[in-house]
Write an enzyme that holds these catalytic residues in place. Structure first.
Site, PDB file in Angstrom:
ATOM      1  N   GLY A   1      -1.866   5.293  -4.053  1.00 33.86           N
ATOM      2  CA  GLY A   1      -1.738   3.860  -5.315  1.00 33.86           C
ATOM      3  C   GLY A   1      -0.940   3.960  -6.094  1.00 33.86           C
ATOM      4  O   GLY A   1      -0.386   2.574  -6.255  1.00 33.86           O
TER       5      GLY A   1
ATOM      6  N   ILE B   1      -4.306   5.099   0.691  1.00 33.13           N
ATOM      7  CA  ILE B   1      -4.433   4.834   2.193  1.00 33.13           C
ATOM      8  C   ILE B   1      -5.784   5.792   2.162  1.00 33.13           C
ATOM      9  O   ILE B   1      -6.914   6.106   3.063  1.00 33.13           O
ATOM     10  CB  ILE B   1      -3.506   5.651   3.364  1.00 33.13           C
ATOM     11  CG1 ILE B   1      -2.123   4.697   3.074  1.00 33.13           C
ATOM     12  CG2 ILE B   1      -3.758   5.455   4.566  1.00 33.13           C
ATOM     13  CD1 ILE B   1      -0.702   5.130   3.549  1.00 33.13           C
TER      14      ILE B   1
ATOM     15  N   TYR C   1       0.885  -1.035   0.215  1.00 36.17           N
ATOM     16  CA  TYR C   1       0.069   0.240  -0.244  1.00 36.17           C
ATOM     17  C   TYR C   1       1.165   1.253   0.008  1.00 36.17           C
ATOM     18  O   TYR C   1       2.442   1.649   0.393  1.00 36.17           O
ATOM     19  CB  TYR C   1      -0.837  -0.357   1.111  1.00 36.17           C
ATOM     20  CG  TYR C   1      -0.233  -0.057   2.693  1.00 36.17           C
ATOM     21  CD1 TYR C   1       0.228   1.429   2.906  1.00 36.17           C
ATOM     22  CD2 TYR C   1      -0.065  -0.832   2.829  1.00 36.17           C
ATOM     23  CE1 TYR C   1       0.350   1.846   4.151  1.00 36.17           C
ATOM     24  CE2 TYR C   1       1.002  -0.840   4.459  1.00 36.17           C
ATOM     25  CZ  TYR C   1       1.086   0.382   4.661  1.00 36.17           C
ATOM     26  OH  TYR C   1       2.340   0.670   6.430  1.00 36.17           O
ATOM     27  N   CYS C   2       0.344   2.623  -0.174  1.00 37.24           N
ATOM     28  CA  CYS C   2       1.077   3.498  -0.337  1.00 37.24           C
ATOM     29  C   CYS C   2       0.095   4.822  -0.354  1.00 37.24           C
ATOM     30  O   CYS C   2      -1.138   4.724  -0.195  1.00 37.24           O
ATOM     31  CB  CYS C   2       2.094   4.007  -2.070  1.00 37.24           C
ATOM     32  SG  CYS C   2       0.659   3.885  -3.146  1.00 37.24           S
ATOM     33  N   THR C   3      -0.059   5.896  -0.362  1.00 35.88           N
ATOM     34  CA  THR C   3      -0.239   7.277  -0.097  1.00 35.88           C
ATOM     35  C   THR C   3      -2.135   7.086  -1.092  1.00 35.88           C
ATOM     36  O   THR C   3      -3.280   6.941  -0.441  1.00 35.88           O
ATOM     37  CB  THR C   3      -0.179   8.423  -0.215  1.00 35.88           C
ATOM     38  OG1 THR C   3       1.091   8.414   0.496  1.00 35.88           O
ATOM     39  CG2 THR C   3      -1.103   9.709   0.562  1.00 35.88           C
TER      40      THR C   3
END
Length: 314
Positions: free
Chosen positions: A192, A217, A188-190
């Protein structure tokens, strides 16, 4: 181009719309698209940063609802971006100082040749299904963000690579043979975008079951109720809000303008914190000459604020 500016002067708190967007596509005309896109953003009072490259578009912009709708509509007139998705949140004040449309080699810099999320990518997982995946003991959960981001928030049980930049991520994967110990990799990241490239890279490295959080997120915090959430802390965002929490509400972090690290209220209460000059994270890395220089800059910022102006160094 018609000026359709919807002035945000005197706007009520929360009236600025923030749109985070990215889209991978083969974009041959990215150089010619920069000037008209910059012009429209300037005309409508939209601020932020948009990156254009052969591989697509990425960025975050803020403005009035009307202005943001106009810019997004214009981007979607390009056939490459007809299916562009974006994520929305609110800001109590304009979170950017200026508008920049930049030409880049990559819209998110990994530094690995021939990684193409349009050709190979991991499996998208909707926010509502994310908890089940990351709670599975057969899953290794990896945060693909940088250390200053993970410092203020992370999913429960996630592996933190402690990278300074996304360029370090491929070597981190290559040097961690233990990642092959479980059949499933969840990332995951901020918003996508980093996971698009990260999962493509992982697939190229021979990992089979690779998953990533659709919308990142930000989408998870928007859609998953706080009482059901496995997210701990706040999510770092790349604008003057610094962080957001559940429901995409603005967090209580501020940015140290000396080292650009996010600061908690506890950091700001430290005797090593001086507004615009230093904080507990960077005090020992700066000389007194550095701090004197930052103090002069902070003085100019204060004077500009007194005149009702925005200092670009703030």
């Amino acid at each position: 181009m018609t000026d359709i500016t919807n002035s945000s002067a005197g706007a009520e708190p929360g009236s600025f719309l923030v749109a985070a967007l990215y889209h991978f596509a083969r974009f041959e005309g990215f150089v010619d698209f920069r000037e008209p896109l910059q012009t429209l953003c300037d005309e409508t009072g939209v601020k932020g940063t948009l990156l254009l490259a052969h591989e697509g578009i990425n960025g975050t912009i803020a403005g009035t609802d009307t202005a943001i709708a106009s810019v997004l509509s214009f981007i979607r007139t390009r056939p490459e971006f007809a299916n562009l998705e974006h994520k929305e949140s609110r800001a109590s004040k304009m979170p950017f100082l200026r508008m920049k449309v930049r030409l880049k080699k990559e819209i998110v810099t990994m530094g690995v040749e021939n990684i193409d999320p349009n050709r190979i990518v991991g499996t998208y997982v909707d926010p509502k299904d994310w908890n089940a995946l990351i709670s599975d003991p057969e899953t290794i959960l990896i945060d693909t963000r940088n250390d200053y981001e993970t410092a203020i928030g992370i999913f429960k049980g996630a592996v933190d690579p402690q990278t300074k930049t996304f360029r370090e991520f491929p070597d981190w994967v290559r040097n961690n043979s233990g990642l092959h110990n479980k059949p499933k990799i969840a990332m995951y990241c901020t918003g996508g975008i980093r996971c698009e490239k990260a999962t493509a890279f992982m697939k190229e490295q021979g990992f089979d079951e690779v998953y990533h959080l659709k919308g990142g997120i930000l989408k998870y915090l928007e859609e998953v109720p706080e009482e059901e959430s496995l997210w701990e802390g706040a999510c770092f965002v790349f604008d003057e809000r610094v962080s957001v929490t559940h429901g995409l509400k603005e967090g209580n972090h501020k940015l140290c303008h000396a080292c650009r690290e996010p600061l908690t209220p506890e950091h700001r209460a430290s005797p090593l914190f001086e507004e615009g000059v230093c904080c507990p994270n960077c005090y020992d890395m700066r000389t007194e000459a550095d701090r004197d220089r930052y103090r002069q800059r902070q003085k100019q910022i204060a004077l500009a604020k007194k005149r009702g102006e925005k200092h670009l160094g703030s």
